[in-house]
Write a protein that holds these residues in place. Structure first.
Motif, PDB file in Angstrom:
ATOM      1  N   LEU A  22      -1.557   3.126  -4.355  1.00 21.83           N
ATOM      2  CA  LEU A  22      -0.873   3.113  -5.652  1.00 21.83           C
ATOM      3  C   LEU A  22       0.631   3.192  -5.410  1.00 21.83           C
ATOM      4  CD1 LEU A  22      -3.020   5.690  -7.707  1.00 21.83           C
ATOM      5  CD2 LEU A  22      -3.306   3.208  -7.584  1.00 21.83           C
ATOM      6  N   GLU A  23       1.345   2.276  -6.027  1.00 26.55           N
ATOM      7  CA  GLU A  23       2.801   2.267  -5.923  1.00 26.55           C
ATOM      8  C   GLU A  23       3.397   2.647  -7.276  1.00 26.55           C
ATOM      9  OE1 GLU A  23       6.404  -1.023  -5.394  1.00 26.55           O
ATOM     10  OE2 GLU A  23       4.349  -1.541  -4.813  1.00 26.55           O
ATOM     11  N   ILE A  24       4.272   3.652  -7.295  1.00 19.00           N
ATOM     12  CA  ILE A  24       4.909   4.089  -8.541  1.00 19.00           C
ATOM     13  C   ILE A  24       6.372   3.672  -8.481  1.00 19.00           C
ATOM     14  CG2 ILE A  24       5.583   6.058  -9.957  1.00 19.00           C
ATOM     15  CD1 ILE A  24       2.572   6.296  -7.677  1.00 19.00           C
ATOM     16  N   ASN A  25       6.785   2.753  -9.376  1.00 17.91           N
ATOM     17  CA  ASN A  25       8.152   2.243  -9.318  1.00 17.91           C
ATOM     18  C   ASN A  25       9.129   3.154 -10.054  1.00 17.91           C
ATOM     19  OD1 ASN A  25       7.975   1.665 -12.070  1.00 17.91           O
ATOM     20  ND2 ASN A  25       7.572  -0.515 -11.758  1.00 17.91           N
ATOM     21  N   GLN A  26      10.386   2.714 -10.167  1.00 17.98           N
ATOM     22  CA  GLN A  26      11.441   3.544 -10.738  1.00 17.98           C
ATOM     23  C   GLN A  26      11.198   3.909 -12.199  1.00 17.98           C
ATOM     24  OE1 GLN A  26      13.861   4.917  -9.087  1.00 17.98           O
ATOM     25  NE2 GLN A  26      13.548   3.889  -7.148  1.00 17.98           N
ATOM     26  N   ASN A  27      10.400   3.120 -12.901  1.00 24.17           N
ATOM     27  CA  ASN A  27      10.107   3.389 -14.319  1.00 24.17           C
ATOM     28  C   ASN A  27       8.770   4.095 -14.515  1.00 24.17           C
ATOM     29  OD1 ASN A  27      12.509   2.049 -15.211  1.00 24.17           O
ATOM     30  ND2 ASN A  27      11.490   0.078 -14.840  1.00 24.17           N
ATOM     31  N   LYS A  28       8.229   4.636 -13.420  1.00 24.99           N
ATOM     32  CA  LYS A  28       6.933   5.331 -13.441  1.00 24.99           C
ATOM     33  C   LYS A  28       5.788   4.417 -13.850  1.00 24.99           C
ATOM     34  CE  LYS A  28       8.504  10.102 -13.951  1.00 24.99           C
ATOM     35  NZ  LYS A  28       9.947   9.857 -13.747  1.00 24.99           N
ATOM     36  N   ASN A  29       5.970   3.119 -13.635  1.00 25.30           N
ATOM     37  CA  ASN A  29       4.873   2.178 -13.800  1.00 25.30           C
ATOM     38  C   ASN A  29       4.098   2.099 -12.487  1.00 25.30           C
ATOM     39  OD1 ASN A  29       5.019   1.096 -16.505  1.00 25.30           O
ATOM     40  ND2 ASN A  29       6.983   0.208 -15.895  1.00 25.30           N
ATOM     41  N   ILE A  30       2.795   2.034 -12.600  1.00 23.50           N
ATOM     42  CA  ILE A  30       1.940   2.045 -11.412  1.00 23.50           C
ATOM     43  C   ILE A  30       1.440   0.641 -11.099  1.00 23.50           C
ATOM     44  CG2 ILE A  30      -0.248   2.866 -10.450  1.00 23.50           C
ATOM     45  CD1 ILE A  30       0.180   5.456 -11.963  1.00 23.50           C
ATOM     46  N   ILE A  31       1.546   0.286  -9.826  1.00 23.91           N
ATOM     47  CA  ILE A  31       1.015  -0.980  -9.337  1.00 23.91           C
ATOM     48  C   ILE A  31      -0.098  -0.662  -8.345  1.00 23.91           C
ATOM     49  CG2 ILE A  31       1.512  -3.119  -8.088  1.00 23.91           C
ATOM     50  CD1 ILE A  31       4.448  -2.749  -8.992  1.00 23.91           C
ATOM     51  N   ILE A  32      -1.271  -1.214  -8.589  1.00 24.84           N
ATOM     52  CA  ILE A  32      -2.422  -0.993  -7.717  1.00 24.84           C
ATOM     53  C   ILE A  32      -2.453  -2.063  -6.634  1.00 24.84           C
ATOM     54  CG2 ILE A  32      -4.945  -1.014  -7.600  1.00 24.84           C
ATOM     55  CD1 ILE A  32      -4.992   0.072 -10.450  1.00 24.84           C
ATOM     56  N   HIS A  33      -2.612  -1.621  -5.393  1.00 29.65           N
ATOM     57  CA  HIS A  33      -2.774  -2.545  -4.267  1.00 29.65           C
ATOM     58  C   HIS A  33      -4.233  -2.478  -3.813  1.00 29.65           C
ATOM     59  CE1 HIS A  33       1.559  -3.358  -3.551  1.00 29.65           C
ATOM     60  NE2 HIS A  33       1.693  -2.168  -4.118  1.00 29.65           N
ATOM     61  N   PRO A  34      -4.969  -3.570  -3.991  1.00 29.54           N
ATOM     62  CA  PRO A  34      -6.395  -3.575  -3.624  1.00 29.54           C
ATOM     63  C   PRO A  34      -6.593  -3.581  -2.114  1.00 29.54           C
ATOM     64  CG  PRO A  34      -5.877  -5.287  -5.234  1.00 29.54           C
ATOM     65  CD  PRO A  34      -4.579  -4.791  -4.694  1.00 29.54           C
ATOM     66  N   GLN A  35      -7.798  -3.231  -1.717  1.00 24.80           N
ATOM     67  CA  GLN A  35      -8.157  -3.161  -0.303  1.00 24.80           C
ATOM     68  C   GLN A  35      -8.392  -4.542   0.290  1.00 24.80           C
ATOM     69  OE1 GLN A  35      -8.539  -0.226   1.423  1.00 24.80           O
ATOM     70  NE2 GLN A  35      -9.342  -1.043   3.323  1.00 24.80           N
ATOM     71  N   PHE A  36      -9.002  -5.462  -0.474  1.00 20.78           N
ATOM     72  CA  PHE A  36      -9.495  -6.693   0.115  1.00 20.78           C
ATOM     73  C   PHE A  36      -8.834  -7.970  -0.404  1.00 20.78           C
ATOM     74  CE2 PHE A  36     -13.056  -3.619   0.045  1.00 20.78           C
ATOM     75  CZ  PHE A  36     -13.180  -3.434   1.418  1.00 20.78           C
ATOM     76  N   SER A  37      -8.078  -7.901  -1.479  1.00 21.47           N
ATOM     77  CA  SER A  37      -7.461  -9.103  -2.033  1.00 21.47           C
ATOM     78  C   SER A  37      -5.947  -8.957  -2.053  1.00 21.47           C
ATOM     79  CB  SER A  37      -7.994  -9.383  -3.446  1.00 21.47           C
ATOM     80  OG  SER A  37      -7.790  -8.255  -4.279  1.00 21.47           O
ATOM     81  N   LYS A  38      -5.227 -10.082  -2.246  1.00 22.15           N
ATOM     82  CA  LYS A  38      -3.775 -10.104  -2.109  1.00 22.15           C
ATOM     83  C   LYS A  38      -3.028  -9.783  -3.403  1.00 22.15           C
ATOM     84  CE  LYS A  38      -3.792 -13.485   1.666  1.00 22.15           C
ATOM     85  NZ  LYS A  38      -3.322 -14.818   2.125  1.00 22.15           N
TER      86      LYS A  38
END
Length: 241
Positions: free
Chosen positions: A175-191
């Protein structure tokens, strides 16, 4: 007959005296054994033994239970400790350790784990647990905000939601939390990146992620889309560019 009764009484007295001396010895001097209850994570049984002095292991009269508890609790991986001596003279030590649900790999709290209560504690060279990775790119996020802010509590709830799901715990690695506290999910198997937004409305948003993996991907292919946005109500926005 009286001789037999006298012999029995004498024998009982001798046995009673012997038992009293054994229990007295156990109570005042020697531990019969050291019983350690601890899961094999950050601290194992060998590490617990290393905390104890030789005098403590041999002589029960030298145990200061409060000091010994404080010594164990000074370890950043120990959540709680119970120490007592049982009726057989065994020294019992029970260690409860913090259980990580995510590992922080960037930001102010890099190099720490987080548990289900939002407690932050350091990683260890002796033990590493495979958990979700957190990239806290918002510089305002610190230990206090994780524990006390609505965002911190919601973030912990989101991590627990993922870990409790047999499907999402296998799919989501970071999980990536950017400067605006928005979360970006990075999956295990897909790009593709999954734009989740603020960690709220978990049921609704994860249902859209579920739809993407179980309906859209089978129809369009694993790497057709670069981003998938589920942060908007009643929408799944897929972008190829």
């Amino acid at each position: 007959m009286n001789l037999i009764k006298g012999f029995v009484v004498f024998t009982i007295l001798i046995l009673t005296f012997f038992l009293i001396m054994v229990f007295k010895k156990n109570d005042n001097i020697i531990h019969k054994d050291l019983i350690i209850e601890v899961d094999s994570s950050f601290l194992d049984k060998s590490s617990v033994r290393d905390f104890l002095s030789k005098e403590t292991l041999l002589d029960s009269s030298k145990i200061n239970y409060n000091n010994l508890e404080s010594k164990f609790l000074s370890n950043s991986h120990v959540k709680d400790v119970t120490i007592y001596k049982d009726l057989l003279g065994n020294l019992n030590i029970g260690i409860e350790q913090y259980q990580p649900i995510a590992r922080i790999v960037s930001g102010k709290l890099e190099g720490n784990y987080i548990n289900k209560e939002g407690h932050i504690f350091p990683t260890s060279q002796k033990f590493s647990k495979r958990v979700i990775l957190l990239r806290l790119n918002d510089k305002s996020i610190d230990e206090k905000s994780i524990l006390s802010s609505d965002f911190g509590k919601n973030l912990v709830d989101m991590i627990k939601y993922i870990n409790d799901s047999e499907f999402f715990s296998k799919i989501i690695s970071e999980l990536e939390i950017n400067q605006n506290k928005n979360i970006i999910i990075h999956p295990q198997f897909s790009k593709q990146k999954i734009i989740f937004g603020y960690p709220d409305n978990l049921e609704e948003k994860f249902e859209k992620v579920n739809i993407f993996y179980k309906k859209i991907i089978p129809a369009k292919g694993w790497n057709t889309y670069r981003t998938v946005n589920v942060k908007f109500k009643n929408q799944i926005v897929c972008d190829k560019s």
